[in-house]
Design an enzyme around this catalytic site. Structure first.
Site, mmCIF file in Angstrom:
data_model
loop_
_atom_site.group_PDB
_atom_site.id
_atom_site.type_symbol
_atom_site.label_atom_id
_atom_site.label_comp_id
_atom_site.label_asym_id
_atom_site.label_seq_id
_atom_site.Cartn_x
_atom_site.Cartn_y
_atom_site.Cartn_z
ATOM 1 N N LYS A 209 2.629 -9.030 -4.997
ATOM 2 C CA LYS A 209 2.983 -7.845 -5.792
ATOM 3 C C LYS A 209 3.046 -8.154 -7.283
ATOM 4 C CE LYS A 209 4.585 -4.762 -2.494
ATOM 5 N NZ LYS A 209 4.883 -3.375 -2.319
ATOM 6 N N GLU B 156 13.937 0.015 -11.126
ATOM 7 C CA GLU B 156 12.622 0.636 -11.031
ATOM 8 C C GLU B 156 12.808 2.125 -11.263
ATOM 9 O OE1 GLU B 156 10.009 -1.353 -7.813
ATOM 10 O OE2 GLU B 156 10.134 0.756 -7.267
ATOM 11 N N HIS C 106 8.463 4.818 6.657
ATOM 12 C CA HIS C 106 7.431 4.165 5.843
ATOM 13 C C HIS C 106 6.132 3.949 6.605
ATOM 14 C CE1 HIS C 106 10.366 3.692 2.721
ATOM 15 N NE2 HIS C 106 11.195 3.175 3.605
ATOM 16 N N ARG D 207 -8.383 -4.534 3.138
ATOM 17 C CA ARG D 207 -8.860 -4.459 4.519
ATOM 18 C C ARG D 207 -9.435 -3.069 4.756
ATOM 19 N NH1 ARG D 207 -3.030 -3.521 5.102
ATOM 20 N NH2 ARG D 207 -2.844 -1.282 5.414
#
Lengths: 170, 500
Positions: free
Chosen positions: B116, B200, B235, B293
């Site tokens: 990340k 954040e 999620h 992917r």
């Protein structure tokens, strides 16, 4: 003749067939109609002008039925007089089975212990998730079957509780 | 082109990959664990090799075993699908050392985008917006408050060591910051033994919008438009669609260009997905991550672009040039995907494994169902309980939504509990119909959802059982329709051309 027990109500179903035509009853309701298709799990029949397309799958304790996109589980009344649950798994006469195969992770209570409604009894792991098996009512634990690490199969009895309303240690 | 491709995966994606190989004329090798010996991917392949016990680490994640199997069977390429080894850079590098082509991006791109911090750095360097956050220097309350004000409220305080929502707090106003910080720090300390936090920007009305990219080994990169995947549970995406009802042609062009810039920056040379969060309140987008992917929801892109992503992924890995130019790719109509799981919607969507007693897939124009199961197959506790990805296509969004609802209603599964009833209600919901799809859609519109109790066909269900039983008895008459012989049975002896 079929007998079902669905949501605590008893249903008696009778059927007479003459080739494709049938007359039937569900308790006091009478139906006449015709079979359109019957093969494997599929049954299509007509009552009045209405066509019903059913898929039937017999399992232990009853039938899964899909009729025109609605799904039902119909427990056979004869199988177990104590079983008022329309679910696979659940509890029957104080015997608690698991809703799916899994592994016992933790046992949270001991034999002879008094438990309250919704109290976790055993934690099982299935498909990488842990979930509690909870007490369906206030009771005393009669017996826990199995140990952490044991694999438990669908419908296998995991916990025996005293009967509902009987919270005295036996 | 490759001589033979080993598919190191199972379930619907293994089947999807095999179909692409079959159409390219390349034989396939399936690998399977002991619980999968009767799985569909074993039956669809040209060769199948047993590789170990059910536990993924001992079979589908067992790099040594998979490499050895490729060598034994003479496979010169491995397609990992998604999950398992798909984003394992070590596996990609190992394939290269062993002289086997990994059908996916170069291993450096996997590493660069898998981390990340490094993907954030790359994004900033290429002028791609990232979610504003703290720089990580300040740990004292006044310093953090200063950073929070720079980011702009509401802010999310997150435990650095965190996960699972612990040590997380949303703070709406500066005056609540001190209290929120103390709670987040104490929770974090208790849960992780560390009270380091970072900040954040918190996005209240977020949409998940991702762009499909395709790059080759000759420096060509294009995007194939977006997919909106805002309908999520825990999620996990459960409904995806394209085009997104939220973005304008200008935003599409801008976000698509950003996705291509990021892919170029890491010399991306396969099919990949650049995920963004769109702040619906001010139409600002931020990079979430890049998935290196083929994505679960790739079929909807295939439906609207008529581009076979998996075939391209294989051709690119074989060294072919991407002959599709950006201007060749267009979005035609609308596509929706619903992920159908063997889960008990009445019981908090808990997995519901078991034997599929009845399975009848919906049919008709504009319907695609990517599945890895069949009637009689047992959905086990060992893997993801997905039954299939049902995809519909139609000229416009509303027609597509109605087609999906119809297809779901005609999808007949007995033996395990499924999410079909829930998905029908999602398709029917006014907020979905009007495109008001934010990532909090399910908690907002379906909190503590239970299936509607509808016993209106209970008697008919009972009649169905009685008739079914009457058909099972030996000697029972079976309705004429079932035993009508077809023309090929009644025609008698026949031969082509009539010559003996």
């Amino acid at each position: 003749m079929n007998e079902f027990k669905y949501k605590d109500e008893e249903f008696l179903v009778t059927l007479q067939r003459d080739k494709d035509n049938f007359s039937a009853s569900v308790n006091d309701n009478k139906y006449t109609g015709a079979v359109k298709y019957l093969s494997g799990n599929a049954v299509t029949f007509q009552v009045g002008a209405n066509i019903f397309r059913a898929m039937v799958a017999p399992v232990e304790g009853g039938y899964h039925v899909l009729v025109n996109a609605r799904q039902y589980f119909l427990p056979s009344a004869a199988e177990d007089d104590h079983d008022t649950s329309s679910e696979i798994g659940g509890h029957s006469g104080g015997r608690i089975s698991v809703p799916m195969p899994g592994t016992i992770v933790r046992i949270m209570v001991k034999d002879g212990q008094a438990v309250t409604k919704d109290q976790p009894l055993v934690i099982i792991e299935s498909m990488k998730m842990e979930s509690p098996v909870i007490a369906p009512y206030e009771a005393v634990v009669k017996k826990i079957h199995g140990q952490p690490g044991d694999l438990i199969q669908l419908g296998e009895i995991l916990v025996e509780l005293s009967a509902p309303g009987n919270c005295v240690t036996e | 082109m490759f001589k033979k491709i080993l598919i190191s995966n199972r379930g619907e994606i293994a089947i999807r990959l095999m179909h692409a190989c079959q159409e390219l004329g390349v034989p396939t090798v399936a690998v399977y664990s002991d619980v999968d010996s009767e799985a569909l991917h074993v039956q669809e392949s040209d060769e199948a090799v047993f590789i170990g016990p059910a536990a993924p680490a001992k079979s589908y994640l067992n790099i040594d075993k998979i490499i050895a199997t490729a060598k034994e069977t003479g496979a010169d390429a491995i397609h990992p699908g998604y999950g398992f080894l798909a984003e394992n850079a070590e596996f990609a590098a190992r394939c290269q050392r062993e002289g086997i082509t990994f059908i996916g991006p170069n291993s450096k791109a996997i590493v660069d985008m898998g981390n990340k911090l490094s993907s954030r750095k790359t994004a900033i360097a290429h002028d791609i917006p990232v979610i504003p956050g703290s720089k990580g220097q300040a740990q004292d309350a006044p310093g953090l408050l200063q950073e929070a004000s720079e980011i702009g409220f509401p802010v999310l305080i997150k435990a650095a060591a965190g996960g699972g929502g612990k040590g997380m707090r949303v703070v709406d106003r500066a005056e609540d910051f001190q209290a929120g910080l103390e709670m987040a720090m104490s929770e974090s300390k208790k849960a992780f033994g560390d009270d380091t936090v970072f900040l954040e920007k918190y996005i209240t009305n977020a949409r998940h919008i991702e762009f499909q990219v395709l790059g080759d080994r000759h420096g060509n990169v294009i995007h194939l438009f977006e997919r909106e995947c805002s309908i999520q549970r825990r999620h996990q995406k459960i409904v995806e669609e394209t085009p997104s009802p939220a973005i304008t042609p200008d935003m599409r062009a801008e976000m698509g260009a950003a996705a291509v810039r990021l892919a170029r920056a890491v010399e991306y040379d396969s099919a990949g997905t650049v995920e963004f969060i769109l702040d619906a309140d001010n139409n600002t987008y931020y990079l979430l991550e890049m998935n290196t992917r083929i994505q679960v929801e790739h079929p909807i892109t295939e439906m609207v672009t008529s581009v076979d992503l998996v075939q391209w992924q294989i051709r690119i890995a074989a060294g072919e040039k991407l002959t599709l130019r950006q201007e060749d790719v267009t979005q035609q109509g609308h596509a929706i995907e619903c992920r159908v799981y063997a889960e008990d919607a009445e019981n908090n969507f808990f997995p519901s494994p078991g034997k599929l007693l009845v399975l009848e897939e919906p049919r008709g124009p504009g319907i695609r169902n990517d599945t890895g199961v069949y009637a009689g197959f047992t959905v086990t506790v060992d893997y993801d309980p997905m039954i299939s990805k049902l995809v519909t296509w139609a000229r416009d969004r509303d027609a597509c939504r109605r087609r999906m609802k119809r297809a779901l209603e005609q999808y007949k599964i007995l033996g395990v509990k499924t999410t079909i009833g829930f998905l029908v209600e999602v398709m029917d919901h006014a907020a979905f119909a009007s495109g008001e799809t934010y990532t909090n859609f399910i908690p907002t519109h379906f909190p503590d959802w239970h299936p509607k109790q509808d016993d209106s066909l209970l008697h008919e269900a009972m009649l169905g059982v009685a008739l079914y039983e009457s058909g099972c008895k030996p000697g029972a008459h079976v309705a004429g329709a079932t035993r009508q012989p077809g023309p090929w049975q009644t025609i008698g002896r026949w031969e082509i051309g009539g010559q003996r």
